[in-house]
Design a protein around this motif. Structure first.
Motif, PDB file in Angstrom:
ATOM      1  N   ARG A   1       0.895  -1.332  -0.151  1.00  0.00           N
ATOM      2  CA  ARG A   1      -0.017   0.009   0.048  1.00  0.00           C
ATOM      3  C   ARG A   1       0.749   1.321  -0.047  1.00  0.00           C
ATOM      4  O   ARG A   1       0.728   2.212  -0.778  1.00  0.00           O
ATOM      5  CB  ARG A   1      -0.941   0.024   1.052  1.00  0.00           C
ATOM      6  CG  ARG A   1      -2.016  -0.940   1.120  1.00  0.00           C
ATOM      7  CD  ARG A   1      -3.349  -0.594   2.058  1.00  0.00           C
ATOM      8  NE  ARG A   1      -2.685  -1.154   3.522  1.00  0.00           N
ATOM      9  CZ  ARG A   1      -2.499  -2.241   3.970  1.00  0.00           C
ATOM     10  NH1 ARG A   1      -3.267  -3.217   3.374  1.00  0.00           N
ATOM     11  NH2 ARG A   1      -2.270  -2.545   5.324  1.00  0.00           N
TER      12      ARG A   1
ATOM     13  N   ARG B   1       0.977   4.033  -3.134  1.00  0.00           N
ATOM     14  CA  ARG B   1       0.429   5.379  -2.803  1.00  0.00           C
ATOM     15  C   ARG B   1       1.628   6.153  -2.863  1.00  0.00           C
ATOM     16  O   ARG B   1       1.367   7.334  -2.784  1.00  0.00           O
ATOM     17  CB  ARG B   1      -0.389   5.298  -1.496  1.00  0.00           C
ATOM     18  CG  ARG B   1      -1.648   4.542  -1.782  1.00  0.00           C
ATOM     19  CD  ARG B   1      -2.426   4.486  -0.467  1.00  0.00           C
ATOM     20  NE  ARG B   1      -3.663   3.678  -0.789  1.00  0.00           N
ATOM     21  CZ  ARG B   1      -4.393   3.274   0.152  1.00  0.00           C
ATOM     22  NH1 ARG B   1      -3.923   3.423   1.655  1.00  0.00           N
ATOM     23  NH2 ARG B   1      -5.519   2.479   0.067  1.00  0.00           N
TER      24      ARG B   1
ATOM     25  N   GLN C   1      -5.533  -6.844  -2.353  1.00  0.00           N
ATOM     26  CA  GLN C   1      -4.840  -5.893  -1.638  1.00  0.00           C
ATOM     27  C   GLN C   1      -4.443  -4.481  -2.420  1.00  0.00           C
ATOM     28  O   GLN C   1      -4.457  -3.375  -2.068  1.00  0.00           O
ATOM     29  CB  GLN C   1      -3.832  -6.304  -0.618  1.00  0.00           C
ATOM     30  CG  GLN C   1      -4.279  -7.265   0.620  1.00  0.00           C
ATOM     31  CD  GLN C   1      -5.287  -6.379   1.449  1.00  0.00           C
ATOM     32  OE1 GLN C   1      -4.973  -5.158   1.932  1.00  0.00           O
ATOM     33  NE2 GLN C   1      -6.145  -7.122   1.960  1.00  0.00           N
ATOM     34  N   TRP C   2      -3.884  -5.030  -3.464  1.00  0.00           N
ATOM     35  CA  TRP C   2      -3.161  -4.214  -4.770  1.00  0.00           C
ATOM     36  C   TRP C   2      -4.576  -3.444  -5.076  1.00  0.00           C
ATOM     37  O   TRP C   2      -4.130  -2.005  -5.265  1.00  0.00           O
ATOM     38  CB  TRP C   2      -2.458  -4.928  -5.525  1.00  0.00           C
ATOM     39  CG  TRP C   2      -1.792  -4.071  -6.311  1.00  0.00           C
ATOM     40  CD1 TRP C   2      -1.638  -2.837  -6.499  1.00  0.00           C
ATOM     41  CD2 TRP C   2      -0.507  -4.683  -7.521  1.00  0.00           C
ATOM     42  NE1 TRP C   2      -0.630  -2.303  -7.436  1.00  0.00           N
ATOM     43  CE2 TRP C   2      -0.154  -3.531  -7.999  1.00  0.00           C
ATOM     44  CE3 TRP C   2      -0.278  -5.728  -7.778  1.00  0.00           C
ATOM     45  CZ2 TRP C   2       0.694  -3.489  -9.121  1.00  0.00           C
ATOM     46  CZ3 TRP C   2       0.566  -6.014  -8.860  1.00  0.00           C
ATOM     47  CH2 TRP C   2       1.395  -4.935  -9.575  1.00  0.00           C
TER      48      TRP C   2
ATOM     49  N   ASP D   1      -7.027  -2.388  -3.904  1.00  0.00           N
ATOM     50  CA  ASP D   1      -7.520  -1.440  -2.755  1.00  0.00           C
ATOM     51  C   ASP D   1      -6.671  -0.506  -2.681  1.00  0.00           C
ATOM     52  O   ASP D   1      -6.963   0.801  -2.315  1.00  0.00           O
ATOM     53  CB  ASP D   1      -7.947  -2.167  -1.506  1.00  0.00           C
ATOM     54  CG  ASP D   1      -9.082  -2.945  -1.302  1.00  0.00           C
ATOM     55  OD1 ASP D   1      -9.134  -4.012  -0.660  1.00  0.00           O
ATOM     56  OD2 ASP D   1     -10.024  -2.911  -2.337  1.00  0.00           O
ATOM     57  N   ALA D   2      -5.394  -0.791  -2.759  1.00  0.00           N
ATOM     58  CA  ALA D   2      -4.131   0.405  -2.457  1.00  0.00           C
ATOM     59  C   ALA D   2      -4.168   1.291  -3.773  1.00  0.00           C
ATOM     60  O   ALA D   2      -3.634   2.421  -3.757  1.00  0.00           O
ATOM     61  CB  ALA D   2      -2.948  -0.213  -2.396  1.00  0.00           C
TER      62      ALA D   2
END
Length: 846
Positions: free
Chosen positions: A238, A242, A268-269, A271-272
């Motif tokens: 994350r 970002r 997860q990627w 979402d990030a």
């Protein structure tokens, strides 16, 4: 009849004939003999290929000489309603034909939006060959031409059991890591990239180094369980995504081949991405689905086949407008249904067969369109193209196919057994023939098949013995080239050794893969152990193989039976084999693990009495030679089987003995059965104390278990503890003000179970949610959830100690809804089951 044949010069010293041989040829001849004059008979495989194009009558099954079972026979009776592949596709409900400009514009728009700081995810979905990889390739080339950084990762068909394979590839590209880099260089590249982004990454470096197989011996990462490791890696991801100041394009190819661990990482990627300047571009076949597709920053392109106008434009560019090719585009469109890859391959086949002469944009058709024979499927087309290659080029293409969709030239050189000059000449010819394309030149030449189907057909076109030889050579070459990261590559090496027919080597590497992934993904570890056991068992009475089989049996028994819901038959077979081997080698610890694993499996399958009795049997085997983990394993079983039997006053001291054995080590038991024994004991102490009337004490202990699990990031232990919150609703007069909301806790437990892939945890969480709904007065939801959970645990044969409680909840929900007719049979079923098997859940109101 339709199928594969062996074609070549076949015979003896006196006579050699070029001919076709095999079962396909024989069955085709027998179809001809079965048919009477003026009729045509087809075998079932051929009927499936031509269905819709022709009218067929199913004549049933006929005995056929040389076949063990009768063969189904069809008679050709006339022309069918369908004429083109598009007609067949339309009949199956597929999407309409469109061009590609709009699709590129959609991706470009997403890139512009992502570059502005609103990261985007674009998914391209289409069947094989429709052009999703080509569309992505064209966009990535545009990005590179503009100087936009691009990183790529590719999922492989044989890589579904290799954790993190595509993720490691894409992030090696991000850090600039090459296969030639030694561990020190790898660490320098990672540290240089991360610390340039943010100095705070320094504390995470040891974990990142280890993940890439370049652990710093002077500064190893602290010990942690798989879930903690995973969560920390997610945090790094994350922050990296970002933290990028400049636009970045990341591409992941063929998500339908992703391994489960990479799927979780990808989620997860996704979402990030929202908070960064990244465009994440992915492609996949229609059978792939994921929850993250519901995100607002995700958009999907359903790539349709090309329409007639687009096919005409494509063929005008390839063939030109000579009068001899007039009408050819329509014929090709009919046969390919607008699939651009199939269309290009048809043209290439015509060129190589000599039916088209000239050069790109200026071809002449030597034979009329009416006489043109186009292969009926892309598989047969590719096979015929491969057969027409010169022997050297065919040899190289088939060797490359063994290595996978993409491969490096040095590895191909190691297995192709050709002088370097000949190999490069063959690769140049295959590039010109558009079988392969050069993917990169530095630090070594890397190639890729133009389409995955080309690789699959090239692999299947080889005789078995040659395939085995090439797989063995690939495994040997990989062992040398990947010497610095063999643990990470163990599953790939196991694949090659198994395909080579070298079961012993494959079993050893499966064991190594299971051991390597155990701390990261327990379920994947079990699957490697299952394959290791099968391979080792097939080696017979050899001592090394038998000891490996014993190790696999004990690992599966402890980690797998209750979690995955292995069938009773499979667990019985594993248990019998494991017990015999443990006795043969006088291995008391393995015997205890297997006995306890069998006992737990019976318990979660609903045989509570056997669970209790067999745990006592395992307990009697413990002596001074047995280690702490095995003692803890049995002690935990002693406590839980007592709970399941309803002997709560007996269970409480056993629970506390479990906690005393585990001590302050929250990881105790983790390597053996996959969760924290200490947290489990605190949780169960709380639940049993509350059930015995000490509600405040019980609630505090369950809360303590939740706090410990969250702090240590023990995901499955957290799910267990949260599931216990819902169980408090079954206790009359329980004051739950100090606990989390029961329904929210149960939903979180369900999410954890689904993320982990644990069938048992899923059953427990569903059981808890049923009670939580009931306590909240949501009787319809309670009845539905209990019904769904009952169906789940019965299908998966795990968590069945909750069966009585779930039947009771359904019954009570129907009573609350005023449906006594539905409630009474359920209550009777619960009572019958509870009386047949001692069960604490009898006390929930059945």
């Amino acid at each position: 009849h339709s199928g594969e044949v062996v074609v070549g010069k076949i015979g003896d010293d006196l006579r050699m004939d070029y001919t076709a041989q095999g079962a396909t040829v024989g069955l085709a001849a027998r179809m001809e003999r079965l048919a009477s004059p003026d009729t045509i008979y087809l075998s079932d495989p051929t009927a499936r290929l031509v269905e819709g194009y022709f009218a067929l009558e199913d004549l049933g099954e006929f005995p056929v000489k040389g076949l063990d079972a009768p063969a189904r026979v069809h008679q050709l009776t006339g022309v069918g309603a369908l004429r083109t592949r598009f007609d067949v596709s339309r009949a199956r409900g597929l999407t309409r034909f469109v061009g590609r400009d709009a699709d590129l514009a959609t991706i470009e728009a997403a890139f512009v939006q992502g570059s502005a700081g609103k990261g985007q995810v674009v998914g391209v979905v289409a069947p094989a060959g429709t052009g999703k990889s080509r569309l992505c390739f064209e966009f990535l080339e545009r990005c590179r031409a503009r100087g936009v950084p691009v990183i790529e990762g590719h999922a492989l068909s044989h890589g579904k059991n290799i954790p993190f394979l595509p993720m490691l590839e894409v992030f090696r590209a991000y850090y600039g890591i090459t296969p030639q880099d030694d561990p020190r260089t790898v660490r320098e590249k990672i540290a240089g990239r991360l610390l340039l982004l943010d100095e705070n990454f320094r504390e995470a470096l040891p974990l990142v180094f280890e993940t890439f197989g370049a652990a710093d011996p002077s500064r190893p990462p602290p010990p942690m369980d798989a879930d903690t490791r995973q969560r920390q890696l997610f945090g790094v991801l994350r922050r990296v995504v970002r933290g990028e100041d400049e636009p970045l394009v990341a591409f992941l190819d063929d998500l339908h081949w992703l391994d489960p661990t990479s799927e979780l990482f990808l989620s997860q990627w996704v979402d990030a991405v929202q908070g960064g300047r990244t465009l994440l571009l992915v492609n996949f076949r229609p059978e792939f689905h994921a929850d993250w597709m519901q995100r607002s920053w995700y958009r999907q392109i359903a790539l349709a086949p090309l329409g007639p106008e687009a096919i005409q434009e494509l063929l005008d560019d390839l063939l030109g407008r000579d009068p001899s090719v007039a009408g050819l585009a329509a014929r090709i469109h009919q046969r390919t249904g607008g699939n651009p890859f199939f269309t290009e391959e048809v043209v290439q086949g015509l060129i190589e067969s000599g039916k088209l002469e000239g050069e790109r944009g200026a071809y002449r058709l030597i034979e009329s369109v009416e006489r043109l024979e186009i292969p009926a499927s892309v598989t047969s087309l590719l096979a015929s193209r491969i057969d027409r290659l010169a022997e050297r080029e065919k040899h190289v293409l088939q060797a490359a196919a063994v290595l996978g969709k993409t491969f490096e030239e040095p590895l191909l050189e190691a297995i192709a057994d050709l002088p370097q000059a000949d190999l490069r000449a063959a690769l140049d010819a295959l590039k010109r023939g558009e079988f392969l394309y050069e993917q990169s030149l530095y630090p070594v030449a890397e190639y890729a098949f133009k389409h995955p189907l080309t690789q699959e057909v090239a692999l299947g076109s080889q005789l078995g013995e040659r395939r085995k030889t090439l797989h063995a050579a690939a495994a040997q070459a990989l062992e040398e080239s990947l010497a610095a990261r063999l643990d990470e590559s163990a599953a790939l090496l196991a694949h090659h050794w198994e395909e080579a027919g070298r079961a012993r080597e494959a079993a050893r590497w499966q064991r190594r893969a299971a051991q390597w992934v155990r701390g990261r993904d327990s379920l994947q570890s079990i699957r490697h152990w299952q394959r290791a056991r099968a391979l080792a068992t097939g080696l017979g009475e050899d001592e090394e193989a038998q000891r490996l089989a014993l190790e696999a049996c004990s690992a599966i028994a402890m980690l797998g039976g209750w979690r995955l819901g292995l069938s009773a038959e499979e667990m019985t077979e594993i248990g019998a084999q494991g017990r015999a081997l443990a006795e043969r080698f006088a291995d008391r610890s393995s015997l205890i693990r297997i006995l306890q694993g069998e006992a737990v499996r019976k318990g979660v399958a609903g045989d509570i009495r056997s669970y209790y009795d067999e745990t006592l049997e395992a307990e009697r085997l413990i002596d001074d030679s047995v280690g702490l983990e095995d003692r803890l394993n049995v002690q935990l079983g002693r406590a839980y089987s007592s709970i399941c039997m309803g002997r709560l006053r007996e269970a409480l001291p056993e629970i506390r003995k479990t906690h005393a054995l585990a001590g302050e080590d929250l990881r105790a038991g983790f390597e053996t059965f996959g969760f924290s024994a200490s947290i489990w004991a605190v949780m169960c102490d709380g639940w049993v104390s509350a059930a015995l009337g000490r509600l405040a004490e019980g609630q505090e202990r369950v809360l303590a278990a939740i706090r410990q699990a969250r702090a240590g990031d023990f995901r499955e232990s957290l799910g267990f503890a949260l599931s216990n919150v819902g169980r408090f609703a079954s206790l009359d007069g329980a004051a739950v003000s100090g606990l989390p909301d029961a329904r929210a806790a149960a939903h979180e437990a369900l999410e954890i179970a689904e993320t982990l892939g644990s069938s048992y945890s899923r059953a427990f969480a569903g059981f808890s949610l049923s009670f939580a709904h009931m306590a909240a007065g949501a009787f319809q939801d309670a009845a539905r959830t209990a019904d769904e959970t009952l169906a789940f645990l019965r299908e998966h044969e795990t968590g069945r100690e909750y069966e009585v409680g779930l039947l009771s909840v359904r019954s009570q929900a129907f009573v609350a809804l005023g449906d006594a007719a539905s409630a009474i049979p359920l209550a009777r079923e619960a009572m019958t089951l509870a009386l047949a098997q001692p069960s604490f859940e009898l006390g929930v109101g059945a």
